[in-house]
Scaffold this active site. Structure first.
Site, mmCIF file in Angstrom:
data_model
loop_
_atom_site.group_PDB
_atom_site.id
_atom_site.type_symbol
_atom_site.label_atom_id
_atom_site.label_comp_id
_atom_site.label_asym_id
_atom_site.label_seq_id
_atom_site.Cartn_x
_atom_site.Cartn_y
_atom_site.Cartn_z
ATOM 1 N N HIS A 122 -14.036 0.079 -1.960
ATOM 2 C CA HIS A 122 -14.532 1.070 -1.001
ATOM 3 C C HIS A 122 -15.246 2.195 -1.728
ATOM 4 C CE1 HIS A 122 -12.169 0.355 2.865
ATOM 5 N NE2 HIS A 122 -12.083 -0.745 2.156
ATOM 6 N N ARG A 147 -18.056 -2.071 -0.266
ATOM 7 C CA ARG A 147 -18.377 -1.474 1.030
ATOM 8 C C ARG A 147 -18.833 -0.048 0.769
ATOM 9 N NH1 ARG A 147 -14.028 0.350 5.685
ATOM 10 N NH2 ARG A 147 -14.157 2.335 4.590
ATOM 11 N N TYR A 159 -17.175 7.834 9.688
ATOM 12 C CA TYR A 159 -15.953 7.122 9.339
ATOM 13 C C TYR A 159 -16.026 6.663 7.878
ATOM 14 C CZ TYR A 159 -13.215 3.178 8.143
ATOM 15 O OH TYR A 159 -12.412 2.362 7.429
ATOM 16 N N ASP A 210 -19.089 -0.614 7.332
ATOM 17 C CA ASP A 210 -18.169 -0.634 8.469
ATOM 18 C C ASP A 210 -18.656 0.371 9.522
ATOM 19 O OD1 ASP A 210 -16.014 -0.676 10.193
ATOM 20 O OD2 ASP A 210 -14.491 -0.359 8.637
ATOM 21 N N HIS A 212 -17.079 0.693 12.414
ATOM 22 C CA HIS A 212 -15.818 1.179 12.994
ATOM 23 C C HIS A 212 -15.830 1.295 14.517
ATOM 24 C CE1 HIS A 212 -11.937 3.360 11.847
ATOM 25 N NE2 HIS A 212 -11.982 2.250 11.145
ATOM 26 N N GLU A 236 -19.394 -4.611 9.582
ATOM 27 C CA GLU A 236 -18.048 -4.711 10.163
ATOM 28 C C GLU A 236 -17.928 -3.917 11.462
ATOM 29 O OE1 GLU A 236 -15.118 -4.112 7.187
ATOM 30 O OE2 GLU A 236 -13.742 -3.124 8.563
ATOM 31 N N GLU A 262 -10.012 -6.364 12.789
ATOM 32 C CA GLU A 262 -8.872 -5.655 12.184
ATOM 33 C C GLU A 262 -7.918 -5.087 13.227
ATOM 34 O OE1 GLU A 262 -11.139 -2.842 9.779
ATOM 35 O OE2 GLU A 262 -10.392 -1.212 11.014
ATOM 36 N N ARG A 283 -11.453 -10.784 10.624
ATOM 37 C CA ARG A 283 -10.778 -9.799 9.762
ATOM 38 C C ARG A 283 -9.337 -9.498 10.176
ATOM 39 N NH1 ARG A 283 -11.903 -6.422 6.414
ATOM 40 N NH2 ARG A 283 -11.314 -4.593 7.608
ATOM 41 N N ASP A 316 -3.205 1.679 4.222
ATOM 42 C CA ASP A 316 -2.165 2.012 5.205
ATOM 43 C C ASP A 316 -1.302 0.794 5.547
ATOM 44 O OD1 ASP A 316 -5.086 2.513 6.760
ATOM 45 O OD2 ASP A 316 -3.839 0.979 7.687
ATOM 46 N N GLU A 339 -10.380 -7.416 1.628
ATOM 47 C CA GLU A 339 -10.494 -5.971 1.435
ATOM 48 C C GLU A 339 -9.412 -5.500 0.461
ATOM 49 O OE1 GLU A 339 -9.867 -3.726 5.042
ATOM 50 O OE2 GLU A 339 -10.827 -1.950 4.199
ATOM 51 N N TRP A 402 -12.998 6.189 17.226
ATOM 52 C CA TRP A 402 -13.022 6.641 15.832
ATOM 53 C C TRP A 402 -13.298 5.481 14.979
ATOM 54 C CZ3 TRP A 402 -9.357 5.469 11.821
ATOM 55 C CH2 TRP A 402 -9.698 6.042 10.569
HETATM 56 O O1 EZ4 Z 1 -9.681 2.629 9.449
HETATM 57 O O2 EZ4 Z 1 -6.783 0.799 8.452
HETATM 58 O O3 EZ4 Z 1 -11.890 -1.606 7.095
HETATM 59 N N1 EZ4 Z 1 -11.022 -0.834 7.076
HETATM 60 C C1 EZ4 Z 1 -10.756 0.073 8.033
HETATM 61 C C2 EZ4 Z 1 -9.486 0.870 7.817
HETATM 62 C C3 EZ4 Z 1 -8.943 1.488 9.107
HETATM 63 C C4 EZ4 Z 1 -7.513 1.914 8.880
HETATM 64 C C5 EZ4 Z 1 -6.854 2.454 10.139
HETATM 65 O O4 EZ4 Z 1 -5.489 2.700 9.896
HETATM 66 O O5 EZ4 Z 1 -11.506 0.197 8.974
HETATM 67 O O6 EZ4 Z 1 -9.685 1.839 6.822
HETATM 68 CO CO CO Z 2 -12.775 -1.570 9.176
#
Ligand code: EZ4
Ligand code: CO
Length: 402
Positions: A122, A147, A159, A210, A212, A236, A262, A283, A316, A339, A402
């Site tokens: 990342h 990414r 994001y 991403d 998001h 993504e 995700e 994903r 997380d 990832e 978000w």
């Molecule tokens: O925002 O897991 O691709 N990864 C992501 C993550 C999500 C978090 C949310 O808890 O989009 O970083």
């Molecule tokens: Co993501």
């Protein structure tokens, strides 16, 4: 062998993690990740208050029967809390099975299909310059895929850009942080980011981005089209995929590959996207979608339609989930990319892991089971800290994805 006890361990070594421990009369213990970012205690209660009693006395070898007992037996199916709880039980049972048979979990899933699991890092920065420099750092560390997320003119809080910390960590203590999102500056800025990234980094490295879940189908189609010259490995979550048919419009307008899943919890969230070939990478997360038993089904189904796996693997989720993902990705034939965000240093004091990074790949260990041990005594030194993910609003104050 019989299950004698099951309990969750909630700790916060750098961030919150929920770990399920299942113990047997043979003295073996299996672990599963039950972390659901920002809603951790709901899953801990689901397991401790409702599921643990159902496990005691069961033979831990009966994974398929226990899985369906928890899925169909609850009557109330699916959803992130339920499926994370089932996933934690499932992964802990695979860990136990590996330990009982003295073999790594990937051997139980069909065996090794590749040398290692290629991962993406990342890179992020407050500006395009910073983000591209961060991406160069990953290339220098040997990553083959990166990414990139960055602040853009008119959009300072997109994001994926950390708030001054070394490790990207979106959840914060106290009330949720509010971020502002506007599609105009975003759609104009992202192609500039990747134009710059290709000019600086060349074409050997795979690049990803991403979105998001923030775009409408038409905005997503525009973004995919404007990124085509930079040949992304994937774009993504271009749209919120609850309305799966919205991907048809995106797909009809762009050949930028699409990765989604995700926030999905079951194969039923994925099957239209896969069967209609509306995505290229699925994903879905091991921990949030019923564990290895269920995700293996998703992968086998996806293989028929040339869709590859790209498991979600953020910080997380605990090292237990990362290890489970690596066993899965080592064994499934239609692996795409994994990832990988490095966990905070304190996490290594609680979780002893066998996997390692080398040559752009993560490698599973040959320890029996998952190859991750939880140090419960050390976990007690890092008590739970309530924290929330951010929320996004448009400039006029409207709540946005978000
Ligand atoms: O925002 O897991 O691709 N990864 C992501 C993550 C999500 C978090 C949310 O808890 O989009 O970083
Ligand atoms: Co993501």
């Amino acid at each position: 062998m019989r299950i004698t006890n099951a309990w969750t361990v909630v700790c916060s070594p750098g961030r919150n993690f929920v770990t399920l421990v299942i113990e047997t009369d043979a003295g073996l213990r299996g672990v599963g990740d039950a972390t659901l970012n920002g809603r951790e205690l709901a899953v801990a209660s689901y397991l401790d208050d409702h599921v643990a009693a159902l496990l005691i006395g069961r033979d831990p070898a009966d994974i398929e029967d226990i899985w369906h007992g928890l899925y169909k037996g609850a009557y109330w199916r699916r959803g992130p809390v339920t499926m994370t709880a089932i996933g934690a039980v499932d992964v802990a049972l695979w860990d136990l099975k590996g330990k009982a048979l003295e073999t790594p979990v990937y051997n139980l899933l069909g065996g090794r299909a590749r040398r290692g699991v290629t991962v993406y890092g990342h890179a992020n920065g407050a500006t395009i310059d910073e983000a591209v420099e961060a991406a160069r750092g990953y290339v220098d560390m040997g990553y083959r895929a990166v990414r990139i997320q960055s602040g853009l003119p008119g959009l300072e809080q997109p994001y994926g850009v950390g708030r001054g910390e070394l490790y990207y960590e979106p959840a914060e203590r106290g009330h949720p942080v509010e971020e502002v999102f506007e599609p105009g500056p975003y759609l104009r800025g992202v192609p500039r980011l990747f134009e710059r990234a290709r000019a600086e980094l060349g074409w050997e490295v795979d690049l990803l981005h991403d979105a998001h879940h923030r775009l409408t189908p038409l905005e997503a189609a525009q973004l995919g089209k404007s990124l085509e010259p930079y040949r992304l490995l994937w774009l993504e979550d271009p749209v919120a995929a609850e309305a799966q048919e919205s991907l048809r419009l995106v797909r009809n307008h762009t050949v930028t590959p699409i990765a989604i899943g995700e926030v999905f919890n079951t194969i039923f969230d994925t099957h239209q996207l896969i069967a209609e070939q509306l995505i290229d990478y699925i994903r879905t997360t091991v921990a949030h979608s019923g564990g290895l038993t269920h995700l293996v089904r998703v992968a086998h189904f996806a293989e028929v339609f040339h869709v590859r796996t790209g498991c979600h693997g953020p910080t997380d989720l605990s090292p237990v989930n990362l290890a489970a993902s690596l066993h899965f990705q080592t064994a499934v034939h239609n692996f795409g990319l994994q990832e990988y965000m490095r966990h905070p240093d304190e996490a290594a004091e609680v979780f002893d892991v066998g996997y390692w990074f080398d040559d752009g790949m993560l490698h599973v260990s040959d320890r029996p089971g998952l190859g991750v041990e939880l140090n419960e005594e050390r976990a007690a030194d890092f008590p739970y800290q309530p924290a929330y993910l951010p929320v996004a609003r448009r400039r006029d104050g409207t709540v946005h994805s978000w």
